[in-house]
Design a protein around this motif. Structure first.
Motif, PDB file in Angstrom:
ATOM      1  N   ALA A   4       0.375  -1.462   0.082  1.00 22.04           N
ATOM      2  CA  ALA A   4      -0.156   0.215   0.306  1.00 22.04           C
ATOM      3  C   ALA A   4       0.667   1.095   0.019  1.00 22.04           C
ATOM      4  CB  ALA A   4      -0.948   0.180   1.031  1.00 22.04           C
ATOM      5  N   VAL A   5       1.986   0.909   0.915  1.00 29.18           N
ATOM      6  CA  VAL A   5       2.586   2.232   0.523  1.00 29.18           C
ATOM      7  C   VAL A   5       3.782   2.328  -0.549  1.00 29.18           C
ATOM      8  CG1 VAL A   5       5.219   2.730   1.832  1.00 29.18           C
ATOM      9  CG2 VAL A   5       3.767   2.027   3.318  1.00 29.18           C
ATOM     10  N   LEU A   6       4.050   1.470  -1.181  1.00 28.00           N
ATOM     11  CA  LEU A   6       4.513   1.900  -2.998  1.00 28.00           C
ATOM     12  C   LEU A   6       3.217   2.110  -3.623  1.00 28.00           C
ATOM     13  CD1 LEU A   6       7.343  -0.593  -2.641  1.00 28.00           C
ATOM     14  CD2 LEU A   6       7.648   1.192  -2.193  1.00 28.00           C
ATOM     15  N   ALA A   7       2.210   1.770  -3.399  1.00 33.38           N
ATOM     16  CA  ALA A   7       0.708   2.260  -4.236  1.00 33.38           C
ATOM     17  C   ALA A   7       0.960   3.659  -4.499  1.00 33.38           C
ATOM     18  CB  ALA A   7      -0.132   1.964  -3.897  1.00 33.38           C
ATOM     19  N   ARG A   8       1.402   4.027  -2.945  1.00 34.82           N
ATOM     20  CA  ARG A   8       1.300   5.726  -2.898  1.00 34.82           C
ATOM     21  C   ARG A   8       2.544   6.606  -3.418  1.00 34.82           C
ATOM     22  NH1 ARG A   8       1.822   9.683  -2.950  1.00 34.82           N
ATOM     23  NH2 ARG A   8       1.297  11.702  -0.869  1.00 34.82           N
ATOM     24  N   VAL A   9       3.840   5.824  -3.230  1.00 38.33           N
ATOM     25  CA  VAL A   9       4.829   6.543  -4.075  1.00 38.33           C
ATOM     26  C   VAL A   9       4.203   6.236  -4.873  1.00 38.33           C
ATOM     27  CG1 VAL A   9       7.452   5.954  -4.495  1.00 38.33           C
ATOM     28  CG2 VAL A   9       6.361   5.693  -1.946  1.00 38.33           C
ATOM     29  N   ALA A  10       3.447   5.482  -5.872  1.00 39.74           N
ATOM     30  CA  ALA A  10       3.807   5.274  -7.764  1.00 39.74           C
ATOM     31  C   ALA A  10       3.077   6.813  -8.395  1.00 39.74           C
ATOM     32  CB  ALA A  10       2.671   3.962  -7.780  1.00 39.74           C
ATOM     33  N   PRO A  11       1.993   7.575  -7.907  1.00 37.60           N
ATOM     34  CA  PRO A  11       2.366   7.983  -8.702  1.00 37.60           C
ATOM     35  C   PRO A  11       3.162   9.453  -8.385  1.00 37.60           C
ATOM     36  CG  PRO A  11       0.408   8.606  -7.256  1.00 37.60           C
ATOM     37  CD  PRO A  11       1.207   7.106  -7.039  1.00 37.60           C
ATOM     38  N   ALA A  12       3.919   9.661  -7.662  1.00 37.76           N
ATOM     39  CA  ALA A  12       4.861  10.752  -7.018  1.00 37.76           C
ATOM     40  C   ALA A  12       5.770  10.386  -7.529  1.00 37.76           C
ATOM     41  CB  ALA A  12       4.884  10.830  -5.541  1.00 37.76           C
ATOM     42  N   THR A  13       6.605   8.847  -8.206  1.00 39.59           N
ATOM     43  CA  THR A  13       7.154   8.839  -9.194  1.00 39.59           C
ATOM     44  C   THR A  13       7.262   8.593 -10.428  1.00 39.59           C
ATOM     45  OG1 THR A  13       7.048   6.799  -8.078  1.00 39.59           O
ATOM     46  CG2 THR A  13       8.864   7.850  -7.224  1.00 39.59           C
ATOM     47  N   GLY A  14       8.264   8.360 -11.577  1.00 38.21           N
ATOM     48  CA  GLY A  14       8.083   8.387 -12.914  1.00 38.21           C
ATOM     49  C   GLY A  14       9.364   6.876 -14.217  1.00 38.21           C
ATOM     50  N   ARG A  15       9.985   6.993 -13.079  1.00 35.08           N
ATOM     51  CA  ARG A  15      10.700   5.402 -13.793  1.00 35.08           C
ATOM     52  C   ARG A  15      10.905   4.502 -12.577  1.00 35.08           C
ATOM     53  NH1 ARG A  15       9.349   7.548 -17.870  1.00 35.08           N
ATOM     54  NH2 ARG A  15       9.952   8.045 -19.512  1.00 35.08           N
ATOM     55  N   ILE A  16      11.724   5.111 -11.196  1.00 34.33           N
ATOM     56  CA  ILE A  16      11.902   3.957 -10.137  1.00 34.33           C
ATOM     57  C   ILE A  16      10.961   2.719  -9.944  1.00 34.33           C
ATOM     58  CG2 ILE A  16      10.939   5.298  -8.362  1.00 34.33           C
ATOM     59  CD1 ILE A  16      14.490   4.039  -8.515  1.00 34.33           C
ATOM     60  N   GLY A  17      11.322   1.852 -10.229  1.00 30.29           N
ATOM     61  CA  GLY A  17      10.705   0.745  -9.567  1.00 30.29           C
ATOM     62  C   GLY A  17       9.964  -0.168  -8.216  1.00 30.29           C
ATOM     63  N   LEU A  18       9.204  -0.189  -8.242  1.00 34.63           N
ATOM     64  CA  LEU A  18       9.053  -0.745  -6.886  1.00 34.63           C
ATOM     65  C   LEU A  18       8.627  -1.997  -6.545  1.00 34.63           C
ATOM     66  CD1 LEU A  18       5.431   2.331  -7.260  1.00 34.63           C
ATOM     67  CD2 LEU A  18       8.264   2.729  -6.043  1.00 34.63           C
ATOM     68  N   VAL A  19       9.278  -2.368  -5.400  1.00 35.57           N
ATOM     69  CA  VAL A  19       9.285  -4.194  -5.016  1.00 35.57           C
ATOM     70  C   VAL A  19       8.583  -4.137  -3.374  1.00 35.57           C
ATOM     71  CG1 VAL A  19       9.858  -6.283  -5.401  1.00 35.57           C
ATOM     72  CG2 VAL A  19      10.613  -4.786  -7.048  1.00 35.57           C
ATOM     73  N   PRO A  20       7.339  -4.690  -3.057  1.00 32.22           N
ATOM     74  CA  PRO A  20       7.191  -4.256  -1.567  1.00 32.22           C
ATOM     75  C   PRO A  20       7.219  -5.949  -1.166  1.00 32.22           C
ATOM     76  CG  PRO A  20       5.462  -4.636  -3.243  1.00 32.22           C
ATOM     77  CD  PRO A  20       6.371  -4.328  -4.043  1.00 32.22           C
ATOM     78  N   THR A  21       7.059  -6.719  -0.241  1.00 35.21           N
ATOM     79  CA  THR A  21       7.692  -7.574   0.408  1.00 35.21           C
ATOM     80  C   THR A  21       5.678  -8.311   0.348  1.00 35.21           C
ATOM     81  OG1 THR A  21       9.801  -7.555   1.236  1.00 35.21           O
ATOM     82  CG2 THR A  21       8.049  -8.992   1.992  1.00 35.21           C
ATOM     83  N   VAL A  22       5.830  -8.856   0.129  1.00 31.90           N
ATOM     84  CA  VAL A  22       4.159  -9.825  -0.002  1.00 31.90           C
ATOM     85  C   VAL A  22       3.962 -11.431   0.988  1.00 31.90           C
ATOM     86  CG1 VAL A  22       2.143 -10.418  -0.869  1.00 31.90           C
ATOM     87  CG2 VAL A  22       3.399  -8.403  -2.032  1.00 31.90           C
TER      88      VAL A  22
END
Length: 338
Positions: A59-77
């Motif tokens: 959920a945190v990285l889903a919030r980060v997603a629209p605030a970034t443009g290129r960096i990959g986002l990999v959460p532990t699930v």
């Protein structure tokens, strides 16, 4: 293999963990992810566990997603005690909201205390938990493929929203769960979000051999790292996968206090690269707020100057950063073969 030879064939991959003490304000994680993006890092990871308090990593990285443009986002699930259908939907959603920059890092929950949080079943042996994690990764891929590309018609004159010939039932039966499908989220932009597995322990390594796009290994010297990389590639080949599509990153702790420490880290990375130890590095800062800034402003420019690290992103998706093609849809491929 020399550093120059290596840089000519494939760029060094660099990633960083955004962990540390949990923060409950989104700007903290946004700032760190933007900093990593400024350094042209491939991706950031964010750990998670039922054993500690803190916000949900995905959920945190889903919030980060629209605030970034290129960096990959990999959460532990965590795949234990969770519903595989929900896991696949959440990861697919992250890929959509990030426009193709999502990954996920499957992990298992081992303790009885964590099991009591859910009350569904008792803790299980580690081998059983990782077998279940492999089944979750398998069914997630099937669910992501259950919508072929072009399945959405959205034809208002005829009232047809979906081409049913391009929608598939999964009908998966595992040891602890069953999933029929299809997914409720259309196929992710990358086809499959990138699967990252910490392959240090034997049971997790078996899962990485079958499912990982990126395998993380923890090693204290380049010889150990190189041997782990060679073993993984051999096992991937024996399992029928192309070892050239696996990226092996050494996961190392980092604690920096001055720019000289950041330059020293660049020297270490360069030396390990010369010895063919890995395809890249996953950095685990002691203090992300302090250490990441020194990595981006100190280590990264040195690596770029030596031709080991790129100066721009080659594409828009995490798979493009890693030099991996978009995942093939297994149902569409089977249809063409028949």
């Amino acid at each position: 293999m020399s550093a120059s030879d290596r840089s000519a064939t494939r760029p060094l991959h660099l990633a960083v963990d955004l962990g540390g003490p949990p923060h409950y304000d989104a700007p903290h994680y946004v700032r760190l992810a933007r900093l990593a993006e400024r350094g042209r890092l491939d991706f950031v990871t964010l750990g998670d566990s039922f054993a500690r308090p803190g916000p949900d990593a995905l959920a945190v990285l889903a919030r980060v997603a629209p605030a970034t443009g290129r960096i990959g986002l990999v959460p532990t699930v965590t795949t234990t005690h969770t519903e595989p259908f929900h896991v696949s939907s959440a990861v697919a959603t992250l890929d959509w909201v990030s426009r193709g920059r999502a990954g996920w890092s499957p992990q298992v929950s081992t303790t009885e205390a964590e099991a009591r949080l859910f009350g569904r079943r008792s803790a299980a042996p580690i081998a059983e938990l990782w077998h279940e994690a492999r089944e979750v990764a398998d069914v997630a891929a099937k669910l992501w493929d259950s919508w072929e590309d072009g399945a959405e018609i959205r034809d208002e004159p005829t009232g047809r929203f979906i081409d049913r010939d391009k929608l598939h039932y999964v009908d998966f039966e595992g040891r602890t769960f069953s999933v029929r499908g299809p997914a409720i989220v259309p196929r992710p932009p990358q086809g499959h979000p990138v699967t990252v597995i910490d392959a240090t322990d034997p049971e997790a390594r078996a899962a990485a051999v079958r499912h990982a796009d990126i395998a993380l290994v923890r090693a204290e010297d380049p010889t150990t790292a190189r041997e782990a990389r060679e073993e993984l590639r051999d096992r991937v080949r024996a399992h029928g996968r192309d070892p050239g599509r696996l990226r092996v990153l050494v996961s190392i702790p980092v604690e920096l206090h001055t720019t000289a420490d950041a330059v020293g880290l660049a020297g270490l990375i360069g030396d390990w690269c010369q010895q063919g130890a890995a395809d890249g590095f996953h950095l685990r800062p002691a203090d992300p707020g302090r250490d990441l800034a020194l990595v981006v402003d100190g280590t990264v420019p040195v690596l770029q100057h030596r031709g080991l690290l790129r100066r721009f992103y080659p594409g828009a998706t995490l798979r493009e950063h890693l030099g991996l093609s978009r995942a093939v849809n297994q149902y569409a491929q089977a249809g063409r073969a028949s």
